[in-house]
Each structure stands twice: as structure tokens, then as C-alpha cells.
Design a protein around this motif. Structure first.
Motif, PDB file in Angstrom:
ATOM      1  N   GLU A  60       0.824  -1.204   0.000  1.00  0.00           N
ATOM      2  CA  GLU A  60       0.000   0.000   0.000  1.00  0.00           C
ATOM      3  C   GLU A  60       0.867   1.266   0.000  1.00  0.00           C
ATOM      4  O   GLU A  60       0.585   2.221  -0.723  1.00  0.00           O
ATOM      5  CB  GLU A  60      -0.914  -0.012   1.225  1.00  0.00           C
ATOM      6  N   GLU A  61       1.934   1.270   0.777  1.00  0.00           N
ATOM      7  CA  GLU A  61       2.841   2.425   0.823  1.00  0.00           C
ATOM      8  C   GLU A  61       3.511   2.646  -0.527  1.00  0.00           C
ATOM      9  O   GLU A  61       3.624   3.778  -1.008  1.00  0.00           O
ATOM     10  CB  GLU A  61       3.895   2.223   1.913  1.00  0.00           C
ATOM     11  N   ILE A  62       3.940   1.558  -1.169  1.00  0.00           N
ATOM     12  CA  ILE A  62       4.593   1.643  -2.476  1.00  0.00           C
ATOM     13  C   ILE A  62       3.626   2.205  -3.516  1.00  0.00           C
ATOM     14  O   ILE A  62       3.962   3.114  -4.271  1.00  0.00           O
ATOM     15  CB  ILE A  62       5.123   0.262  -2.911  1.00  0.00           C
ATOM     16  N   PHE A  97       2.738   5.936  -2.787  1.00  0.00           N
ATOM     17  CA  PHE A  97       3.851   6.821  -3.121  1.00  0.00           C
ATOM     18  C   PHE A  97       3.898   7.048  -4.627  1.00  0.00           C
ATOM     19  O   PHE A  97       4.065   8.166  -5.094  1.00  0.00           O
ATOM     20  CB  PHE A  97       5.171   6.216  -2.633  1.00  0.00           C
ATOM     21  N   TYR A  98       3.723   5.987  -5.392  1.00  0.00           N
ATOM     22  CA  TYR A  98       3.764   6.081  -6.854  1.00  0.00           C
ATOM     23  C   TYR A  98       2.605   6.938  -7.385  1.00  0.00           C
ATOM     24  O   TYR A  98       2.803   7.846  -8.177  1.00  0.00           O
ATOM     25  CB  TYR A  98       3.706   4.680  -7.459  1.00  0.00           C
ATOM     26  N   VAL A  99       1.412   6.661  -6.936  1.00  0.00           N
ATOM     27  CA  VAL A  99       0.221   7.366  -7.435  1.00  0.00           C
ATOM     28  C   VAL A  99       0.226   8.837  -7.007  1.00  0.00           C
ATOM     29  O   VAL A  99      -0.159   9.708  -7.785  1.00  0.00           O
ATOM     30  CB  VAL A  99      -1.062   6.653  -6.952  1.00  0.00           C
ATOM     31  N   ASP A 100       0.682   9.110  -5.792  1.00  0.00           N
ATOM     32  CA  ASP A 100       0.690  10.482  -5.292  1.00  0.00           C
ATOM     33  C   ASP A 100       1.838  11.310  -5.851  1.00  0.00           C
ATOM     34  O   ASP A 100       1.842  12.533  -5.737  1.00  0.00           O
ATOM     35  CB  ASP A 100       0.760  10.493  -3.766  1.00  0.00           C
ATOM     36  N   SER A 101       2.821  10.658  -6.469  1.00  0.00           N
ATOM     37  CA  SER A 101       3.953  11.364  -7.041  1.00  0.00           C
ATOM     38  C   SER A 101       3.493  12.138  -8.275  1.00  0.00           C
ATOM     39  O   SER A 101       2.748  11.625  -9.095  1.00  0.00           O
ATOM     40  CB  SER A 101       5.043  10.359  -7.435  1.00  0.00           C
ATOM     41  N   ASN A 137       7.222   8.576  -9.975  1.00  0.00           N
ATOM     42  CA  ASN A 137       8.460   7.910  -9.596  1.00  0.00           C
ATOM     43  C   ASN A 137       8.166   6.892  -8.503  1.00  0.00           C
ATOM     44  O   ASN A 137       7.288   7.086  -7.668  1.00  0.00           O
ATOM     45  CB  ASN A 137       9.494   8.912  -9.074  1.00  0.00           C
ATOM     46  N   GLY A 138       8.947   5.828  -8.517  1.00  0.00           N
ATOM     47  CA  GLY A 138       8.811   4.817  -7.482  1.00  0.00           C
ATOM     48  C   GLY A 138       9.494   5.241  -6.194  1.00  0.00           C
ATOM     49  O   GLY A 138      10.242   6.212  -6.146  1.00  0.00           O
ATOM     50  N   ILE A 139       9.245   4.496  -5.153  1.00  0.00           N
ATOM     51  CA  ILE A 139       9.822   4.778  -3.846  1.00  0.00           C
ATOM     52  C   ILE A 139      11.146   4.031  -3.712  1.00  0.00           C
ATOM     53  O   ILE A 139      11.308   2.927  -4.231  1.00  0.00           O
ATOM     54  CB  ILE A 139       8.828   4.377  -2.724  1.00  0.00           C
ATOM     55  N   SER A 140      12.084   4.630  -3.036  1.00  0.00           N
ATOM     56  CA  SER A 140      13.384   3.979  -2.870  1.00  0.00           C
ATOM     57  C   SER A 140      13.334   2.967  -1.730  1.00  0.00           C
ATOM     58  O   SER A 140      12.522   3.068  -0.806  1.00  0.00           O
ATOM     59  CB  SER A 140      14.471   5.019  -2.584  1.00  0.00           C
ATOM     60  N   VAL A 142      11.875  -3.890  -9.375  1.00  0.00           N
ATOM     61  CA  VAL A 142      13.064  -3.255  -8.823  1.00  0.00           C
ATOM     62  C   VAL A 142      13.870  -2.645  -9.957  1.00  0.00           C
ATOM     63  O   VAL A 142      13.977  -3.219 -11.031  1.00  0.00           O
ATOM     64  CB  VAL A 142      13.931  -4.296  -8.078  1.00  0.00           C
ATOM     65  N   ASN A 143      14.452  -1.486  -9.689  1.00  0.00           N
ATOM     66  CA  ASN A 143      15.282  -0.805 -10.668  1.00  0.00           C
ATOM     67  C   ASN A 143      16.664  -0.608 -10.056  1.00  0.00           C
ATOM     68  O   ASN A 143      16.803   0.061  -9.043  1.00  0.00           O
ATOM     69  CB  ASN A 143      14.653   0.545 -11.010  1.00  0.00           C
ATOM     70  N   TYR A 144      17.682  -1.206 -10.676  1.00  0.00           N
ATOM     71  CA  TYR A 144      19.048  -1.117 -10.161  1.00  0.00           C
ATOM     72  C   TYR A 144      19.935  -0.168 -10.962  1.00  0.00           C
ATOM     73  O   TYR A 144      21.129  -0.239 -10.871  1.00  0.00           O
ATOM     74  CB  TYR A 144      19.713  -2.499 -10.203  1.00  0.00           C
ATOM     75  N   THR A 145      19.381   0.692 -11.754  1.00  0.00           N
ATOM     76  CA  THR A 145      20.190   1.556 -12.613  1.00  0.00           C
ATOM     77  C   THR A 145      20.719   2.759 -11.845  1.00  0.00           C
ATOM     78  O   THR A 145      20.291   3.034 -10.726  1.00  0.00           O
ATOM     79  CB  THR A 145      19.377   2.043 -13.825  1.00  0.00           C
ATOM     80  N   LEU A 146      21.621   3.482 -12.486  1.00  0.00           N
ATOM     81  CA  LEU A 146      22.196   4.661 -11.844  1.00  0.00           C
ATOM     82  C   LEU A 146      21.174   5.772 -11.651  1.00  0.00           C
ATOM     83  O   LEU A 146      21.255   6.542 -10.713  1.00  0.00           O
ATOM     84  CB  LEU A 146      23.375   5.182 -12.671  1.00  0.00           C
ATOM     85  N   ASN A 147      20.215   5.876 -12.569  1.00  0.00           N
ATOM     86  CA  ASN A 147      19.164   6.877 -12.440  1.00  0.00           C
ATOM     87  C   ASN A 147      17.885   6.162 -12.045  1.00  0.00           C
ATOM     88  O   ASN A 147      17.191   5.596 -12.887  1.00  0.00           O
ATOM     89  CB  ASN A 147      18.970   7.633 -13.757  1.00  0.00           C
ATOM     90  N   PRO A 148      17.522   6.176 -10.767  1.00  0.00           N
ATOM     91  CA  PRO A 148      16.354   5.424 -10.307  1.00  0.00           C
ATOM     92  C   PRO A 148      15.028   5.974 -10.809  1.00  0.00           C
ATOM     93  O   PRO A 148      13.997   5.336 -10.652  1.00  0.00           O
ATOM     94  CB  PRO A 148      16.444   5.534  -8.785  1.00  0.00           C
ATOM     95  N   HIS A 149      15.042   7.149 -11.424  1.00  0.00           N
ATOM     96  CA  HIS A 149      13.799   7.752 -11.901  1.00  0.00           C
ATOM     97  C   HIS A 149      13.438   7.314 -13.308  1.00  0.00           C
ATOM     98  O   HIS A 149      12.387   7.675 -13.816  1.00  0.00           O
ATOM     99  CB  HIS A 149      13.892   9.271 -11.825  1.00  0.00           C
TER     100      HIS A 149
END
Length: 74
Positions: free
Chosen positions: A7-9, A12-16, A20-23, A55-62
Motif C-alpha cells: 500500500e505504501e509503495i 507513493f507512486y500514485v501520489d507522485s 516515480n517509485g519509492i526507494s 526493482v530498478n538497479y540503474t544509476l538513475n532510479p527515476h
């Protein structure tokens, strides 16, 4: 706890404003402060396995890349 994390994830995504995803570190901050040390990693792995989060492991998480391209292939 699994539902609360999901729910938090999602919230966070919808309210952004830019979706952007949450770290991982932000999740640890939200669920770890004021509680005894708890490892939520197994819950995150389960959510990933179920296809509910990714999950995103790239240098730019956005930026979620579809494929990591090497410099040579670019």
C-alpha cells in the motif's frame, strides 16, 4: 505487514507528480523508525516474485529502462 508495504509503495507512486517509485531506503525509513530492527527484504522479494512490484538497479532510479544497453550497443 505485506499489505502495508504494498500500500505504501502504490500510494507513493500514485501520489507522485511524476510517477516515480519509492526507494528501498525510504521504505526502510518509513517502516524501521521506532521499531526493533526488522528485515523486510523477504516481503519485498515475495512481492517481486508475485509481480506486484519491480526493482530498478540503474544509476538513475527515476528512469525504468526496458533493457540495459552497453556502451558498445548504443
Amino acid at each position: 505487514m505485506k499489505f502495508k508495504i504494498l500500500e505504501e509503495i502504490v500510494n507513493f507512486y500514485v501520489d507522485s507528480s511524476d510517477f516515480n517509485g519509492i526507494s528501498y531506503w525510504r521504505l526502510k525509513e518509513i517502516f524501521g523508525i521506532g521499531e526493533k530492527e526488522t528485515n523486510y527484504d523477504p516481503i519485498l522479494v515475495e512481492l517481486i516474485s508475485e509481480g506486484k512490484i519491480s526493482v530498478n538497479y540503474t544509476l538513475n532510479p527515476h528512469i525504468k529502462q526496458f533493457k540495459d544497453f552497453s556502451i558498445e550497443s548504443q
